[in-house]
Scaffold this motif. Structure first.
Motif, PDB file in Angstrom:
ATOM      1  N   THR A 140       0.828  -1.217   0.000  1.00  0.00           N
ATOM      2  CA  THR A 140       0.000   0.000   0.000  1.00  0.00           C
ATOM      3  C   THR A 140       0.861   1.265   0.000  1.00  0.00           C
ATOM      4  O   THR A 140       0.622   2.211   0.752  1.00  0.00           O
ATOM      5  CB  THR A 140      -1.004   0.008   1.173  1.00  0.00           C
ATOM      6  N   ASN A 141       1.869   1.255  -0.869  1.00  0.00           N
ATOM      7  CA  ASN A 141       2.763   2.399  -1.084  1.00  0.00           C
ATOM      8  C   ASN A 141       3.643   2.745   0.116  1.00  0.00           C
ATOM      9  O   ASN A 141       4.177   3.859   0.193  1.00  0.00           O
ATOM     10  CB  ASN A 141       1.967   3.635  -1.525  1.00  0.00           C
ATOM     11  N   SER A 142       3.825   1.800   1.012  1.00  0.00           N
ATOM     12  CA  SER A 142       4.827   1.959   2.071  1.00  0.00           C
ATOM     13  C   SER A 142       5.994   1.033   1.733  1.00  0.00           C
ATOM     14  O   SER A 142       5.981  -0.154   2.066  1.00  0.00           O
ATOM     15  CB  SER A 142       4.234   1.610   3.447  1.00  0.00           C
ATOM     16  N   ASN A 143       6.977   1.574   1.042  1.00  0.00           N
ATOM     17  CA  ASN A 143       8.089   0.776   0.541  1.00  0.00           C
ATOM     18  C   ASN A 143       9.296   1.683   0.326  1.00  0.00           C
ATOM     19  O   ASN A 143       9.300   2.839   0.759  1.00  0.00           O
ATOM     20  CB  ASN A 143       7.685   0.043  -0.748  1.00  0.00           C
ATOM     21  N   ASN A 144      10.301   1.197  -0.344  1.00  0.00           N
ATOM     22  CA  ASN A 144      11.519   1.984  -0.555  1.00  0.00           C
ATOM     23  C   ASN A 144      11.249   3.347  -1.169  1.00  0.00           C
ATOM     24  O   ASN A 144      11.923   4.336  -0.857  1.00  0.00           O
ATOM     25  CB  ASN A 144      12.475   1.240  -1.499  1.00  0.00           C
ATOM     26  N   LEU A 145      10.276   3.408  -2.064  1.00  0.00           N
ATOM     27  CA  LEU A 145      10.062   4.628  -2.830  1.00  0.00           C
ATOM     28  C   LEU A 145       9.462   5.747  -1.993  1.00  0.00           C
ATOM     29  O   LEU A 145       9.560   6.920  -2.364  1.00  0.00           O
ATOM     30  CB  LEU A 145       9.170   4.339  -4.040  1.00  0.00           C
ATOM     31  N   THR A 146       8.862   5.398  -0.864  1.00  0.00           N
ATOM     32  CA  THR A 146       8.374   6.413   0.074  1.00  0.00           C
ATOM     33  C   THR A 146       9.215   6.425   1.348  1.00  0.00           C
ATOM     34  O   THR A 146       8.806   6.970   2.366  1.00  0.00           O
ATOM     35  CB  THR A 146       6.896   6.157   0.423  1.00  0.00           C
ATOM     36  N   TYR A 147      10.390   5.807   1.260  1.00  0.00           N
ATOM     37  CA  TYR A 147      11.373   5.757   2.343  1.00  0.00           C
ATOM     38  C   TYR A 147      10.918   4.930   3.539  1.00  0.00           C
ATOM     39  O   TYR A 147      11.500   5.021   4.618  1.00  0.00           O
ATOM     40  CB  TYR A 147      11.787   7.163   2.795  1.00  0.00           C
ATOM     41  N   ALA A 148       9.878   4.103   3.348  1.00  0.00           N
ATOM     42  CA  ALA A 148       9.519   3.092   4.349  1.00  0.00           C
ATOM     43  C   ALA A 148      10.211   1.812   3.899  1.00  0.00           C
ATOM     44  O   ALA A 148       9.596   0.892   3.361  1.00  0.00           O
ATOM     45  CB  ALA A 148       8.011   2.908   4.420  1.00  0.00           C
ATOM     46  N   PHE A 149      11.519   1.764   4.100  1.00  0.00           N
ATOM     47  CA  PHE A 149      12.355   0.754   3.459  1.00  0.00           C
ATOM     48  C   PHE A 149      11.940  -0.670   3.829  1.00  0.00           C
ATOM     49  O   PHE A 149      11.721  -0.978   4.997  1.00  0.00           O
ATOM     50  CB  PHE A 149      13.820   0.971   3.830  1.00  0.00           C
ATOM     51  N   ASN A 150      11.826  -1.503   2.805  1.00  0.00           N
ATOM     52  CA  ASN A 150      11.497  -2.906   2.991  1.00  0.00           C
ATOM     53  C   ASN A 150      12.769  -3.644   3.396  1.00  0.00           C
ATOM     54  O   ASN A 150      13.716  -3.749   2.602  1.00  0.00           O
ATOM     55  CB  ASN A 150      10.931  -3.470   1.682  1.00  0.00           C
ATOM     56  N   THR A 151      12.815  -4.149   4.622  1.00  0.00           N
ATOM     57  CA  THR A 151      14.049  -4.760   5.140  1.00  0.00           C
ATOM     58  C   THR A 151      14.348  -6.109   4.500  1.00  0.00           C
ATOM     59  O   THR A 151      15.428  -6.661   4.691  1.00  0.00           O
ATOM     60  CB  THR A 151      13.975  -4.930   6.669  1.00  0.00           C
ATOM     61  N   GLY A 152      13.387  -6.659   3.742  1.00  0.00           N
ATOM     62  CA  GLY A 152      13.659  -7.851   2.948  1.00  0.00           C
ATOM     63  C   GLY A 152      14.280  -7.478   1.616  1.00  0.00           C
ATOM     64  O   GLY A 152      15.265  -8.072   1.187  1.00  0.00           O
ATOM     65  N   TRP A 153      13.719  -6.471   0.949  1.00  0.00           N
ATOM     66  CA  TRP A 153      14.279  -6.034  -0.330  1.00  0.00           C
ATOM     67  C   TRP A 153      15.738  -5.627  -0.189  1.00  0.00           C
ATOM     68  O   TRP A 153      16.564  -5.956  -1.035  1.00  0.00           O
ATOM     69  CB  TRP A 153      13.491  -4.835  -0.867  1.00  0.00           C
ATOM     70  N   VAL A 154      16.056  -4.891   0.856  1.00  0.00           N
ATOM     71  CA  VAL A 154      17.408  -4.346   0.969  1.00  0.00           C
ATOM     72  C   VAL A 154      18.436  -5.413   1.328  1.00  0.00           C
ATOM     73  O   VAL A 154      19.625  -5.117   1.437  1.00  0.00           O
ATOM     74  CB  VAL A 154      17.480  -3.184   1.986  1.00  0.00           C
ATOM     75  N   ASN A 155      17.999  -6.656   1.469  1.00  0.00           N
ATOM     76  CA  ASN A 155      18.949  -7.752   1.699  1.00  0.00           C
ATOM     77  C   ASN A 155      19.549  -8.267   0.393  1.00  0.00           C
ATOM     78  O   ASN A 155      20.566  -8.963   0.415  1.00  0.00           O
ATOM     79  CB  ASN A 155      18.257  -8.905   2.427  1.00  0.00           C
TER      80      ASN A 155
END
Length: 553
Positions: free
Chosen positions: A102-117
């Motif tokens: 729901t648009n809470s992800n890297n692009l809104t700086y709510a970084f996904n701690t799985g993606w950044v692995n």
């Protein structure tokens, strides 16, 4: 000689037996807790795999994941979470029509701690293959092949450290599954040392060595002298990167690289790009962006680059992107702004990336070398030419790389400016990149293309970085790094900042936070890594080289 071969064979058998016995107790997935993510797998330790060069292919695909066979998506998914949902968008090159979480992800700086692995996973793959190559080249004393492996290793590890800051590096070769973190300053020091050594060996010995890696080298088809020029050009890139933290040492490295007889990238044949070459063997290359923009219908043109290229009347706009499929707007290129409330059906008709499965993924091209030298020249360094000529040569090379004819009036244009971004989606917003104004914050007096020798330093720097940034398209990690280092070009900030105040909206994301997996699997060392970072583990903390005090707001 017979005794040496016999001893070599015995050693290989002993190592293989040990690895196979160890492998029997381990799972096949390197991210499981009882598997060392940085040591070679049994397959990688197989002499036949080494002799076919598979570990070089693995290293190259760890830098830019593009090894999927037709119809598969593992490498595309890896590329997406490692780079496309981070640097490709933070650089201003791309936007997304996806609404993950729901648009809470890297692009809104709510970084996904799985993606950044994922970049840590890629570093594991990179170092496993490098360790395997090191094992065999130690036995064969093949310094040329090891030098190529070292250059690929530096290429990958710099991408990783420029994303996070301190990361494990020097301790990886000791065999520990929980390696200590190195400061970014020390990683750059290791990188300079490794590149200089590799360049010198390749330049001295490469001309008469043939091309034993031709079938496996998806960058230069085993041409050792081209690898020497690429290593030398990387030294120049890293020197410029560190100019705001140690100007004297940056000047020293840059001038030494420019003067070195190995040379720099100078023609299109020297471009370091990942693709399937005519001399390669039976390996797969499929540009992952095709899957992301066409199949997934997510990756889209970035609003910032579309506004800039449109305003400059730059024909590379349509070389980079397709026209939108938005009703009534099918003759226009329309970009997506990052950090907004995405509704997929509203943004999927925006412009796709103009890529094919064979479109190369760039590591470094000739145009960048010209722009690096141009920046050195305005700093008063010995770069083998004056800034104006180097700047204009960089632009000409960049148009050639894009396969586009440069307009006859382009270099003389002293009027065109990036245009205001208009979002035609329902509820979309319009935002000016503010290129029409000047101000003391940046010191830039004019944002146009034409070179002006009488302009001040910041105005000259902006012109160089703007054209360099345009030329770096499809190299998101480098574009993002240059934006953070210089503040140029101006990139549209996010509208929805969900970082809880950790990232300053106008300052934009400065790094990726460490992944949760590191806290789980390497808890002692990550705490030491954060202390080396010198700030909290969030997207707003600046890296070691990110010290420019005149960043535009």
């Amino acid at each position: 000689m017979y005794q040496f071969k016999l001893l070599y064979t015995v050693k290989r058998l002993i190592v293989l037996l040990a690895v196979l016995l160890l492998g029997a107790a381990c799972t096949k997935r390197f991210d499981k807790i009882n598997t060392n993510p940085y040591r070679p797998t049994p397959d990688q330790q197989n002499p036949d795999n080494y002799s076919t060069g598979a570990n070089f292919v693995a290293m190259i695909n760890a830098v830019t994941p593009a090894g999927d066979a037709p119809g598969l998506t593992d490498f595309a998914n890896s590329y997406q979470v490692a780079f496309n949902l981070a640097a490709d968008c933070f650089s201003g090159y791309m936007g997304q029509a996806g609404d993950w979480n729901t648009n809470s992800n890297n692009l809104t700086y709510a970084f996904n701690t799985g993606w950044v692995n994922e970049q840590f996973n890629l570093t594991g793959a990179l170092m496993r293959a490098w360790n395997s190559i090191k094992f065999f080249t130690d036995q064969s004393q093949d310094s040329l092949q090891f030098s190529v492996a070292d250059i690929i290793k530096v290429t990958g590890i710099i991408r990783t450290t420029d994303s996070y800051g301190p990361v494990p590096y020097s301790a990886i070769i000791t065999g520990t599954a929980t390696p200590a973190y190195d400061s970014q300053e020390s990683i750059y020091a290791y990188a300079f040392t490794d590149l200089i050594k590799a360049r010198n060996i390749l330049f001295r010995l490469g001309a008469s060595a043939g091309k034993p890696l031709q079938a496996y080298d998806m960058i230069y088809e085993g041409d050792y002298l081209k690898w020497a020029r690429y290593a030398n050009s990387l030294i120049l890139r890293l020197a410029i990167r560190t100019v705001y933290v140690d100007a004297a040492k940056a000047k020293q490295y840059a001038e030494e690289a420019v003067a070195h007889p190995a040379g720099l990238l100078t023609g299109s044949a020297d471009n370091a790009v990942h693709s399937l070459k005519a001399g390669n063997g039976q390996f797969n290359f499929n540009n992952p962006l095709v899957t992301l923009t066409q199949n997934y219908q997510e990756a889209r043109a970035g609003a910032s680059i579309v506004s800039i290229l449109t305003g400059y009347n730059d024909p590379r706009l349509r070389a980079y992107f397709k026209n939108s499929t938005l009703t009534g707007r099918t003759t226009e290129v329309i970009g997506v702004r990052s950090g907004i409330n995405i509704v997929r059906p509203n943004y999927q008709p925006f412009s796709e990336l103009n890529v094919t499965t064979g479109t190369p993924l760039p590591w470094m091209r000739v145009s960048e070398v010209y722009f690096l030298k141009a920046e050195g020249a305005i700093r008063g360094w010995a770069m083998g030419g004056n800034a104006k000529d180097l700047y204009e040569s960089g632009i000409k090379a960049a148009f050639e790389e894009a396969g586009v004819t440069m307009p006859a009036t382009y270099l003389a244009d002293d009027a065109a400016l990036p245009v205001k971004y208009v979002d035609p989606a329902p509820g979309g917003t319009s935002t000016d990149l503010d290129y029409a104004s000047t101000g003391a914050v940046t010191g830039v007096t004019k944002w146009t293309i034409k070179w002006d020798e009488a302009a001040n330093f910041q105005t000259k720097l902006h012109r160089i970085i703007m054209q360099k940034w345009i030329a770096l398209y499809l190299n998101g990690p480098e574009g993002w790094a240059e934006y953070r280092r210089t503040g140029f070009p101006r990139i549209l900030p996010v509208l929805q900042n969900r970082s809880s105040g950790n990232v300053i909206t106008l300052f934009q994301a400065r790094r990726l936070p460490y992944p949760q997996a590191q806290y789980n699997q390497n808890p002692v060392q990550i705490i030491k890594g954060i202390s080396l970072l010198g700030g909290p583990d969030n997207g707003g903390t600046r890296l070691w080289w990110d010290k420019n005090t005149n960043i535009p707001r």
